[in-house]
Design a protein around this motif. Structure first.
Motif, mmCIF file in Angstrom:
data_model
loop_
_atom_site.group_PDB
_atom_site.id
_atom_site.type_symbol
_atom_site.label_atom_id
_atom_site.label_comp_id
_atom_site.label_asym_id
_atom_site.label_seq_id
_atom_site.Cartn_x
_atom_site.Cartn_y
_atom_site.Cartn_z
ATOM 1 N N HIS A 140 35.539 75.837 38.852
ATOM 2 C CA HIS A 140 36.311 76.592 37.865
ATOM 3 C C HIS A 140 36.426 75.811 36.555
ATOM 4 N N GLN A 141 36.515 74.497 36.664
ATOM 5 C CA GLN A 141 36.647 73.663 35.465
ATOM 6 C C GLN A 141 36.233 72.234 35.801
ATOM 7 N N ASP A 179 49.031 73.678 37.208
ATOM 8 C CA ASP A 179 47.738 74.197 36.743
ATOM 9 C C ASP A 179 47.588 75.678 37.074
ATOM 10 N N TRP A 199 46.115 78.833 35.029
ATOM 11 C CA TRP A 199 44.881 79.489 35.490
ATOM 12 C C TRP A 199 45.133 80.936 35.902
ATOM 13 N N ASP A 252 43.501 82.563 32.855
ATOM 14 C CA ASP A 252 42.117 82.669 33.356
ATOM 15 C C ASP A 252 41.951 83.795 34.365
ATOM 16 N N THR A 265 42.638 77.082 45.199
ATOM 17 C CA THR A 265 41.953 76.224 44.242
ATOM 18 C C THR A 265 42.454 74.800 44.435
ATOM 19 N N CYS A 267 46.481 73.347 43.545
ATOM 20 C CA CYS A 267 46.535 73.934 42.209
ATOM 21 C C CYS A 267 47.954 74.189 41.712
ATOM 22 N N ASN A 320 37.163 76.142 43.100
ATOM 23 C CA ASN A 320 37.825 77.394 43.459
ATOM 24 C C ASN A 320 37.002 78.093 44.528
ATOM 25 N N GLY A 370 37.609 77.999 31.717
ATOM 26 C CA GLY A 370 37.803 78.776 32.944
ATOM 27 C C GLY A 370 36.529 79.536 33.263
#
Length: 299
Positions: A132-133, A152, A156, A160, A167, A247, A270, A291
């Motif tokens: 995802h990042q 986070d 997200w 996102d 995640t 996450c 993710n 994202g």
């Protein structure tokens, strides 16, 4: 590249008129009990309870030197500095983060595919995974600024469009983490409650938030309550150590006013079964280098 699925029900409301706390609606460890993988049963139980797992040496000292050399190459490359994926410190104008490093650098692309990372991510998330990042974070000595307390997942989810808490992040130290040079802090157990923050998301909020968080920032009162309930764990360790964390952990880091730099590579895996939809609390989605919208499994 696959396309984003239809918008799903919002299990975690945020960015409204007031702060709201929602109990976690999702598992922490998604794999079946006894599923094979690098984490032991006890380590997974600790991750489920606390929201994190520390690995004393995920990569070797020789690998640390190679990855640190690659980090140094990236942050001194004028073309990388001019790229929108590079974020600079507001005061010093030095590079603070470089995003999407697994696409910029073959060296970091290999790290993302490394079984030491990939198998742990699959074990926690119970499925194939995509990135995802990814980014490198640079905290040079003598004044590099920290990252304020946040979840986070709140960002997200809001910006996102990640629907569920499926995640996991890994932060790998490329320099030694002392208790004085701005190390990662997590509130153990905070991942079991989702704190929906107050306030609307400005358009293109990411341009400001990547330098200094504003939207999606918990109130002092909420943070005090979380800290009183959960406490705060500061992570230290030698270069090559790693911290895996859920996450939704409430976490942050302080400024680094010591002479000793703190740099790390940060990768977010993710589940392919949790692909991003449209943002839940933002007018537009963030750019793909922050994202991802490519949900192809890492292999």
């Amino acid at each position: 590249m696959t396309t984003a699925p239809e918008r799903t029900a919002d299990l975690y409301p945020t960015r409204g008129a007031t702060e709201v706390t929602t109990p976690r609606q999702d598992p922490v460890v998604w794999s079946e009990p006894g599923a094979p993988g690098p984490f032991s049963t006890d380590e997974l139980a600790g991750f489920e309870r606390d929201g994190f797992a520390a690995v004393d040496q995920l990569i070797t000292p020789e690998e640390v030197l190679a990855y640190r050399a690659e980090l140094d190459r990236l942050v001194t490359d004028p073309d990388i500095r001019a790229d929108e994926r590079s974020i600079v410190e507001p005061s010093s104008q030095e590079i603070r983060s470089v995003f999407e490093v697994h696409k910029i650098s073959e060296k970091f692309a290999g790290l993302v595919r490394d079984p030491r990372l990939l198998d742990r991510a699959r074990q926690i998330l119970g499925s194939e995974v995509y990135v995802h990042q990814s980014r490198i974070n640079v905290k040079p000595g003598f004044g590099a600024s920290g990252f304020y307390w946040h979840s986070d997942f709140e960002t997200w989810h809001a910006e996102d469009g990640l629907p569920r808490m499926r995640t996991v992040s890994v932060s790998i130290a490329l320099t030694e983490n002392f208790d004085t040079n701005g190390g990662l802090m997590i509130m153990p157990g905070s991942h079991l409650s989702f704190l929906g923050c107050a306030g609307e998301t400005p358009k293109d909020n990411y341009k400001k938030s990547l330098q200094m968080q504003d939207a999606g920032t918990p109130s002092d009162e909420a943070l005090t309550g979380f800290a009183d309930r959960h406490g705060i764990k500061l992570f230290t360790g030698r270069a090559g150590s790693a911290t895996w964390f859920d996450c939704n952990c409430m976490h942050g880091s302080g400024d680094n006013i010591t002479p000793y730099p703190r740099s790390n590579v940060f990768i977010v895996f993710n589940s392919v079964e949790n692909a991003a939809v449209e943002p839940f609390a933002a007018p537009v989605r963030r750019p793909e280098f922050i994202g991802a919208r490519d949900f192809t499994p890492v292999s």
